[in-house]
Design a protein around this motif. Structure first.
Motif, PDB file in Angstrom:
ATOM      1  N   ASN A 102       0.615  -1.024   0.099  1.00 43.42           N
ATOM      2  CA  ASN A 102      -0.097   0.386  -0.053  1.00 43.42           C
ATOM      3  C   ASN A 102       0.659   1.336  -0.011  1.00 43.42           C
ATOM      4  OD1 ASN A 102      -3.107  -1.050   0.759  1.00 43.42           O
ATOM      5  ND2 ASN A 102      -1.914  -1.930   2.027  1.00 43.42           N
ATOM      6  N   ARG A 103       0.895   2.041  -0.487  1.00 45.50           N
ATOM      7  CA  ARG A 103       0.950   3.594  -0.613  1.00 45.50           C
ATOM      8  C   ARG A 103       1.666   4.061   1.116  1.00 45.50           C
ATOM      9  NH1 ARG A 103       2.555   7.342  -3.612  1.00 45.50           N
ATOM     10  NH2 ARG A 103       2.398   6.350  -5.866  1.00 45.50           N
ATOM     11  N   ALA A 104       0.848   3.810   2.318  1.00 45.70           N
ATOM     12  CA  ALA A 104       0.659   3.548   2.865  1.00 45.70           C
ATOM     13  C   ALA A 104       2.348   3.557   3.340  1.00 45.70           C
ATOM     14  CB  ALA A 104       0.101   3.845   4.622  1.00 45.70           C
ATOM     15  N   GLY A 159      -4.586   1.213  -6.218  1.00 42.96           N
ATOM     16  CA  GLY A 159      -5.406   0.389  -5.436  1.00 42.96           C
ATOM     17  C   GLY A 159      -6.739   0.488  -5.403  1.00 42.96           C
ATOM     18  N   ILE A 160      -6.586   1.615  -4.429  1.00 41.34           N
ATOM     19  CA  ILE A 160      -7.689   2.338  -3.864  1.00 41.34           C
ATOM     20  C   ILE A 160      -9.157   2.419  -5.307  1.00 41.34           C
ATOM     21  CG2 ILE A 160      -8.870   3.936  -2.660  1.00 41.34           C
ATOM     22  CD1 ILE A 160      -7.690   2.834  -0.166  1.00 41.34           C
ATOM     23  N   GLY A 161      -8.022   3.065  -6.056  1.00 36.64           N
ATOM     24  CA  GLY A 161      -9.264   3.248  -6.997  1.00 36.64           C
ATOM     25  C   GLY A 161      -9.943   2.340  -7.895  1.00 36.64           C
ATOM     26  N   ALA A 214      -6.906  10.491 -13.280  1.00 33.79           N
ATOM     27  CA  ALA A 214      -6.249   9.712 -13.668  1.00 33.79           C
ATOM     28  C   ALA A 214      -4.647  10.474 -14.329  1.00 33.79           C
ATOM     29  CB  ALA A 214      -5.914   8.538 -13.786  1.00 33.79           C
ATOM     30  N   GLY A 215      -3.467  10.327 -14.477  1.00 33.47           N
ATOM     31  CA  GLY A 215      -2.658  10.541 -14.628  1.00 33.47           C
ATOM     32  C   GLY A 215      -2.050  10.639 -16.568  1.00 33.47           C
ATOM     33  N   SER A 216      -2.606   9.507 -17.198  1.00 32.92           N
ATOM     34  CA  SER A 216      -2.060   8.940 -18.153  1.00 32.92           C
ATOM     35  C   SER A 216      -3.533   7.898 -19.223  1.00 32.92           C
ATOM     36  CB  SER A 216      -0.840   7.925 -18.257  1.00 32.92           C
ATOM     37  OG  SER A 216      -1.535   6.527 -17.302  1.00 32.92           O
ATOM     38  N   GLU A 275      -3.415   5.971 -20.700  1.00 31.20           N
ATOM     39  CA  GLU A 275      -3.105   4.029 -20.150  1.00 31.20           C
ATOM     40  C   GLU A 275      -4.274   3.839 -18.752  1.00 31.20           C
ATOM     41  OE1 GLU A 275      -0.326   6.308 -20.435  1.00 31.20           O
ATOM     42  OE2 GLU A 275      -0.495   5.819 -22.651  1.00 31.20           O
ATOM     43  N   LYS A 276      -3.854   4.897 -17.485  1.00 32.40           N
ATOM     44  CA  LYS A 276      -4.780   3.982 -16.880  1.00 32.40           C
ATOM     45  C   LYS A 276      -5.924   4.596 -16.724  1.00 32.40           C
ATOM     46  CE  LYS A 276      -0.964   4.598 -12.566  1.00 32.40           C
ATOM     47  NZ  LYS A 276       0.464   5.629 -11.672  1.00 32.40           N
ATOM     48  N   LEU A 277      -6.545   5.512 -17.138  1.00 30.78           N
ATOM     49  CA  LEU A 277      -7.872   5.905 -17.925  1.00 30.78           C
ATOM     50  C   LEU A 277      -8.574   4.836 -18.794  1.00 30.78           C
ATOM     51  CD1 LEU A 277      -7.468   9.797 -19.092  1.00 30.78           C
ATOM     52  CD2 LEU A 277      -8.739   8.326 -16.321  1.00 30.78           C
ATOM     53  N   ASN A 307      -8.252  12.887 -17.207  1.00 29.79           N
ATOM     54  CA  ASN A 307      -6.631  13.098 -17.526  1.00 29.79           C
ATOM     55  C   ASN A 307      -6.917  14.262 -16.502  1.00 29.79           C
ATOM     56  OD1 ASN A 307      -4.129  13.260 -17.402  1.00 29.79           O
ATOM     57  ND2 ASN A 307      -4.534  12.008 -19.516  1.00 29.79           N
ATOM     58  N   TYR A 308      -5.834  13.925 -15.179  1.00 33.35           N
ATOM     59  CA  TYR A 308      -5.574  15.598 -14.372  1.00 33.35           C
ATOM     60  C   TYR A 308      -4.837  16.349 -14.857  1.00 33.35           C
ATOM     61  CZ  TYR A 308      -2.283  13.238 -11.939  1.00 33.35           C
ATOM     62  OH  TYR A 308      -0.821  12.158 -11.434  1.00 33.35           O
ATOM     63  N   LYS A 309      -3.999  15.752 -15.916  1.00 29.44           N
ATOM     64  CA  LYS A 309      -2.280  16.315 -16.060  1.00 29.44           C
ATOM     65  C   LYS A 309      -3.067  17.731 -17.136  1.00 29.44           C
ATOM     66  CE  LYS A 309       0.477  13.431 -14.335  1.00 29.44           C
ATOM     67  NZ  LYS A 309       1.407  12.435 -14.789  1.00 29.44           N
ATOM     68  N   LEU A 312      -2.990  12.756   1.229  1.00 30.60           N
ATOM     69  CA  LEU A 312      -2.528  14.087   1.171  1.00 30.60           C
ATOM     70  C   LEU A 312      -1.201  13.885   0.744  1.00 30.60           C
ATOM     71  CD1 LEU A 312      -3.056  14.060   5.085  1.00 30.60           C
ATOM     72  CD2 LEU A 312      -4.427  15.306   3.382  1.00 30.60           C
ATOM     73  N   GLN A 313      -1.683  13.376  -0.603  1.00 28.72           N
ATOM     74  CA  GLN A 313      -0.657  12.819  -1.777  1.00 28.72           C
ATOM     75  C   GLN A 313      -0.055  14.684  -2.491  1.00 28.72           C
ATOM     76  OE1 GLN A 313      -2.198   8.912  -3.247  1.00 28.72           O
ATOM     77  NE2 GLN A 313      -0.819   9.826  -4.614  1.00 28.72           N
ATOM     78  N   GLY A 314      -1.043  15.457  -1.912  1.00 25.13           N
ATOM     79  CA  GLY A 314      -0.592  16.757  -2.358  1.00 25.13           C
ATOM     80  C   GLY A 314      -0.047  17.794  -1.467  1.00 25.13           C
ATOM     81  N   THR A 330      -8.236   7.644   8.938  1.00 31.28           N
ATOM     82  CA  THR A 330      -7.562   7.747   9.008  1.00 31.28           C
ATOM     83  C   THR A 330      -7.706   5.530   8.788  1.00 31.28           C
ATOM     84  OG1 THR A 330      -6.539   8.281   9.191  1.00 31.28           O
ATOM     85  CG2 THR A 330      -5.199   6.904   9.279  1.00 31.28           C
ATOM     86  N   LEU A 331      -7.874   4.848   8.262  1.00 32.04           N
ATOM     87  CA  LEU A 331      -8.207   3.462   8.753  1.00 32.04           C
ATOM     88  C   LEU A 331      -7.189   3.002   9.430  1.00 32.04           C
ATOM     89  CD1 LEU A 331     -10.070   1.016   8.931  1.00 32.04           C
ATOM     90  CD2 LEU A 331      -8.909  -0.153   6.366  1.00 32.04           C
ATOM     91  N   ARG A 332      -5.948   3.446   9.606  1.00 31.81           N
ATOM     92  CA  ARG A 332      -4.929   1.985  10.128  1.00 31.81           C
ATOM     93  C   ARG A 332      -5.525   2.957  11.575  1.00 31.81           C
ATOM     94  NH1 ARG A 332       1.369   3.066   9.023  1.00 31.81           N
ATOM     95  NH2 ARG A 332       1.938   1.151  10.436  1.00 31.81           N
ATOM     96  N   SER A 384       4.509   4.080 -11.718  1.00 28.37           N
ATOM     97  CA  SER A 384       3.848   2.881 -13.146  1.00 28.37           C
ATOM     98  C   SER A 384       3.191   1.507 -12.617  1.00 28.37           C
ATOM     99  CB  SER A 384       5.315   2.126 -12.947  1.00 28.37           C
ATOM    100  OG  SER A 384       6.617   1.727 -11.821  1.00 28.37           O
ATOM    101  N   HIS A 385       2.420   2.154 -11.783  1.00 32.02           N
ATOM    102  CA  HIS A 385       1.957   0.562 -11.046  1.00 32.02           C
ATOM    103  C   HIS A 385       0.449   1.223 -12.347  1.00 32.02           C
ATOM    104  CE1 HIS A 385       1.372   2.923  -7.721  1.00 32.02           C
ATOM    105  NE2 HIS A 385       0.056   1.963  -7.313  1.00 32.02           N
ATOM    106  N   THR A 386      -0.413  -0.292 -11.805  1.00 34.03           N
ATOM    107  CA  THR A 386      -1.978   0.033 -11.993  1.00 34.03           C
ATOM    108  C   THR A 386      -2.896  -1.187 -11.046  1.00 34.03           C
ATOM    109  OG1 THR A 386      -1.759   0.458 -14.485  1.00 34.03           O
ATOM    110  CG2 THR A 386      -3.907   0.137 -13.124  1.00 34.03           C
TER     111      THR A 386
END
Ligand SMILES: NC(=O)c1ccc[n+]([C@@H]2O[C@H](COP(=O)([O-])OP(=O)(O)OC[C@H]3O[C@@H](n4cnc5c(N)ncnc54)[C@H](OP(=O)(O)O)[C@@H]3O)[C@@H](O)[C@H]2O)c1
Ligand SMILES: NC(=O)c1ccc[n+]([C@@H]2O[C@H](COP(=O)([O-])OP(=O)(O)OC[C@H]3O[C@@H](n4cnc5c(N)ncnc54)[C@H](OP(=O)(O)O)[C@@H]3O)[C@@H](O)[C@H]2O)c1
Lengths: 318, 318
Positions: free
Chosen positions: A40-42, A149-151, A169-171, A173-175, A188-190, A232-234, A256-258, A309-311
């Protein structure tokens, strides 16, 4: 036992499989012999030194796993029972101690790796979009980071509920992957401004960006809309106009689940198994495992998240 | 008909009783001959030019009244029926048009003035602390501005629910009144720091201050706490730390009763009558009317709110 140990503080590349003491059981806990651990990203944020584990928790990474009960402690569980587990930490290891309320059954037909890939995301998504903000049929939800993963889990659960799903999403491919899992509106948020595209239209927003998106998210919320921030990635700071909250009757939630109590976690696990496990078993919600790696390659696994680089999910197996 | 007309824009002292056209009924509306009108802080804000009425609403002040039905329009109501009414505007007048869903019965034993004094506050308090954020027995609620119209109603409803009630007010006299209506914890905000007194203790906060209190309110919220902002007496802008929201699992809500749809208003009225009217009738919730004035003295009535010299409600009668 073997476990992933960080050899340089703050460096997510400095992860090695080393010998460490086996965890000792507290009352109400069982010992699980781990076969697979979800990434996980955490875990990355913790390895970077920005997300210290809650007091009393293991400082080994890993928030979810699947495997077999090796020691039932003072519970009525059976040694050898195959289980999944929602963890407060400690999943990147040969053994982990788990409060009984955080054990989950293996969904029918699922491997250990497939089970370890859905626990944290299913519990997070269900507890937030349903238990916390009550997404319901016919509503529109915006899911930021749809390709993560969450998405991908959120897209599928929201579709199963009967919602219209928008994702960012940022690409391309992901979309495309988001679309193949059911997303209706792709942004595409970019290249696009999601707030303009979705102005006043979102009944629910699942937010992982935080501060920089707050104003835009409030703009995109419909009257009566609810936003739930889980990442809070930003960054965490923003200016807020509370007048907009009042005029639009909106609410802003954070969880926060944790850091939830074991009692709340047990209730979340119960509701997730009751509601999401049937979706996994009848195929309404599918796994999307980007890569399966041996536990010793934890650093390589986290590097996917560094590079985005993952989906979907990355899983470590033993 | 006679109604209060503002003769100088933005000046809440420039209010005169003048002759204006009677309202015409829309489908589903009845005409009420007003006997008493409650005075609310929103009337003052509107008269100061800072709270324009929603599109389509009367520009005459007044958000609640009691009186008799003078014209039942296309509804099945009876002319002469005594009613209370939640209004989108127009209450400071001889007649007002009201969607049927916003009519309320006169609580048993209540005069018109007593009825007009409880409608807006009861609907606001019930819809927010119960319907929006689910205050429940055993929880702690902080009510800012405990001595105002909303404040005294909120104290009593929260006590009837079984909550522990903390209040803020700006004088020992107002705090004494709060205490006599059931408040358990009294905080003079001019002398004490409520956030320090109540650190991590409040399950619910009813906020009327907005921006300047946001950080302190978030500090005072308990884990799982919910804040509902219904007033911005201190301003609308603030810096927010969304990390605190996540770590404490809190939610921030904002609503404006006046801008809700007629359908939502009708549901709020229904639930308020079902739940709060019995409390009024058996004495669990009591009226506190600071002063009753003739309609022509609307400017004098609003001046109480300018000076905050009142406790509870001010009512205009005809
Ligand atoms: N609070 C909780 O209880 C809880 C529980 C689990 C997860 N989380 C959080 O949820 C978030 C997602 O976790 P995860 O494990 O799914 O991570 P993940 O797999 O890395 O997914 C994150 C996704 O967000 C996308 N993204 C990054 N910046 C974005 C932006 N500005 N706008 C839209 N999308 C953006 C990334 O892809 P692209 O930028 O390449 O499109 C990536 O696909 C993380 O912040 C995590 O910490 C919170
Ligand atoms: N959103 C909605 O649907 C809705 C509906 C109704 C009312 N409201 C709002 O609710 C608020 C209360 O309305 P009301 O009619 O009850 O007004 P009110 O009778 O004037 O009451 C306001 C009270 O707040 C106190 N106060 C002022 N500044 C304060 C501060 N910094 N900290 C604590 N208390 C403070 C005042 O007394 P002292 O300062 O003298 O103690 C006064 O007793 C207003 O802002 C109004 O606009 C909103």
């Amino acid at each position: 036992m073997k476990a992933i140990v960080q050899t340089t503080e703050g460096d997510p590349a400095a992860l090695e499989l080393q010998e460490v003491p086996k965890p000792t059981l507290q009352p109400g806990e069982v010992l699980v012999k781990v076969a697979a651990s979800g990434v996980n990203r955490a875990d990355l944020t913790q390895a970077e030194g920005n997300y210290p584990p809650p007091k009393g928790a293991s400082d080994i990474l890993g928030l979810e796993c699947a495997g077999e009960i090796a020691d039932a402690g003072d519970t009525n569980r059976e040694v050898g029972e195959k289980v999944g587990a929602l963890l407060v930490g400690g999943g990147y290891a040969e053994y982990v101690a788990v409060p009984e309320g955080q054990l989950l059954p293996i969904p029918e037909g699922f491997s250990f790796a497939e089970t370890a890939a859905v626990i944290e995301t299913a519990c997070t998504v269900w507890s937030n979009i349903v238990m916390e903000v009550g997404l319901s049929k016919g509503e529109t939800i915006l899911i930021h980071g749809g390709g993560g993963g969450i998405g991908l889990m959120a897209i599928q659960i929201a579709k199963a509920i009967g919602a219209t799903v928008a994702v960012t999403a940022g690409s391309a491919e992901k979309l495309e992957v988001c679309k193949s899992y059911g997303a209706d509106i792709l942004i595409n948020y970019k290249e696009q401004d999601f707030a303009e595209e979705l102005k006043n239209q979102c009944d629910v927003i699942l937010d992982i960006v935080g501060g920089p998106y707050l104003k835009k998210n409030m703009f995109a919320l419909a009257k009566g809309g609810r936003m739930i921030t889980i990442g809070l990635q930003g960054g965490n700071k923003a200016e807020i106009n509370m007048g907009v909250m009042m005029m639009k009757d909106i609410s802003l939630h954070g969880t926060t689940l944790r850091r939830r109590s074991p009692e709340v976690k047990a209730e979340i696990v119960r509701q997730t198994v009751k509601n999401v496990w049937p979706m996994l078993e009848d195929g309404r919600v599918k796994n999307h495992i980007h890569e399966t790696l041996p536990l010793a390659d934890a650093a390589k696994a986290l590097n996917h998240l560094v590079e985005s680089s993952h989906t979907g999910k990355v899983v470590l197996v033993q």
